[in-house]
Design a protein around this motif. Sequence first.
Motif, PDB file in Angstrom:
ATOM      1  N   GLY A 135     -13.333 -34.318  50.295  1.00 19.96           N
ATOM      2  CA  GLY A 135     -12.846 -33.549  51.426  1.00 19.96           C
ATOM      3  C   GLY A 135     -12.991 -32.045  51.212  1.00 19.96           C
ATOM      4  O   GLY A 135     -13.268 -31.548  50.112  1.00 19.96           O
ATOM      5  N   GLY A 136     -12.795 -31.307  52.280  1.00 23.55           N
ATOM      6  CA  GLY A 136     -12.932 -29.860  52.230  1.00 23.55           C
ATOM      7  C   GLY A 136     -11.911 -29.192  51.337  1.00 23.55           C
ATOM      8  O   GLY A 136     -12.208 -28.197  50.679  1.00 23.55           O
ATOM      9  N   ALA A 137     -10.701 -29.715  51.285  1.00 27.24           N
ATOM     10  CA  ALA A 137      -9.660 -29.127  50.439  1.00 27.24           C
ATOM     11  C   ALA A 137     -10.028 -29.234  48.964  1.00 27.24           C
ATOM     12  O   ALA A 137      -9.795 -28.307  48.186  1.00 27.24           O
ATOM     13  N   VAL A 138     -10.631 -30.356  48.597  1.00 27.86           N
ATOM     14  CA  VAL A 138     -11.032 -30.546  47.201  1.00 27.86           C
ATOM     15  C   VAL A 138     -12.153 -29.575  46.848  1.00 27.86           C
ATOM     16  O   VAL A 138     -12.133 -28.932  45.795  1.00 27.86           O
TER      17      VAL A 138
ATOM     18  N   PHE B 195     -12.843 -26.672  48.316  1.00 29.76           N
ATOM     19  CA  PHE B 195     -12.301 -25.318  48.320  1.00 29.76           C
ATOM     20  C   PHE B 195     -11.488 -25.038  47.055  1.00 29.76           C
ATOM     21  O   PHE B 195     -11.617 -23.969  46.447  1.00 29.76           O
ATOM     22  N   SER B 196     -10.646 -26.001  46.653  1.00 31.66           N
ATOM     23  CA  SER B 196      -9.831 -25.782  45.456  1.00 31.66           C
ATOM     24  C   SER B 196     -10.694 -25.737  44.199  1.00 31.66           C
ATOM     25  O   SER B 196     -10.405 -24.970  43.275  1.00 31.66           O
ATOM     26  N   THR B 197     -11.770 -26.533  44.155  1.00 33.01           N
ATOM     27  CA  THR B 197     -12.673 -26.495  43.006  1.00 33.01           C
ATOM     28  C   THR B 197     -13.379 -25.146  42.915  1.00 33.01           C
ATOM     29  O   THR B 197     -13.465 -24.549  41.834  1.00 33.01           O
TER      30      THR B 197
END
Length: 127
Positions: free
Chosen positions: A34-37, A39-41
């Motif tokens: 997902g996009g959150a993963v 972005f956080s990476t």
Amino acid sequence: MSGSGFHGFKQDMPPPGGYEAIKYKRNLPVRGVGGAVVFSTVAAICAFGFWRVGAGNVEKRELKREQAWSRINLVPLLLAEQDRDAYRRQQAALAREKEIMKDYPGWEAGKSTYNSSRYTPNTIVVL
């Protein structure tokens, strides 16, 4: 024919339980994270990179400080070596002058050619 109606025909009816629902929604498979993963990476990698840059800047600043202090502490040693070399060269030049001018009466070896008591270093270096 009898005129009373359509007795020989059977009307088409839905099956018992009804027709199944019409599939009108897109059924796409989930591809990747997902996009959150993502972005956080990326944020974690950037934070690690900035941390390494900061640590490198601190180390570089410390090395420059250490180099400056080592040069400051070496100045007296280098000046002493330079003075010893200048003295050795001056004594060798005086010995050469005595050897060359030994046949001239009244020649004072090492006497300054300047009419001044002020120290004037040699401007010509004989190697």
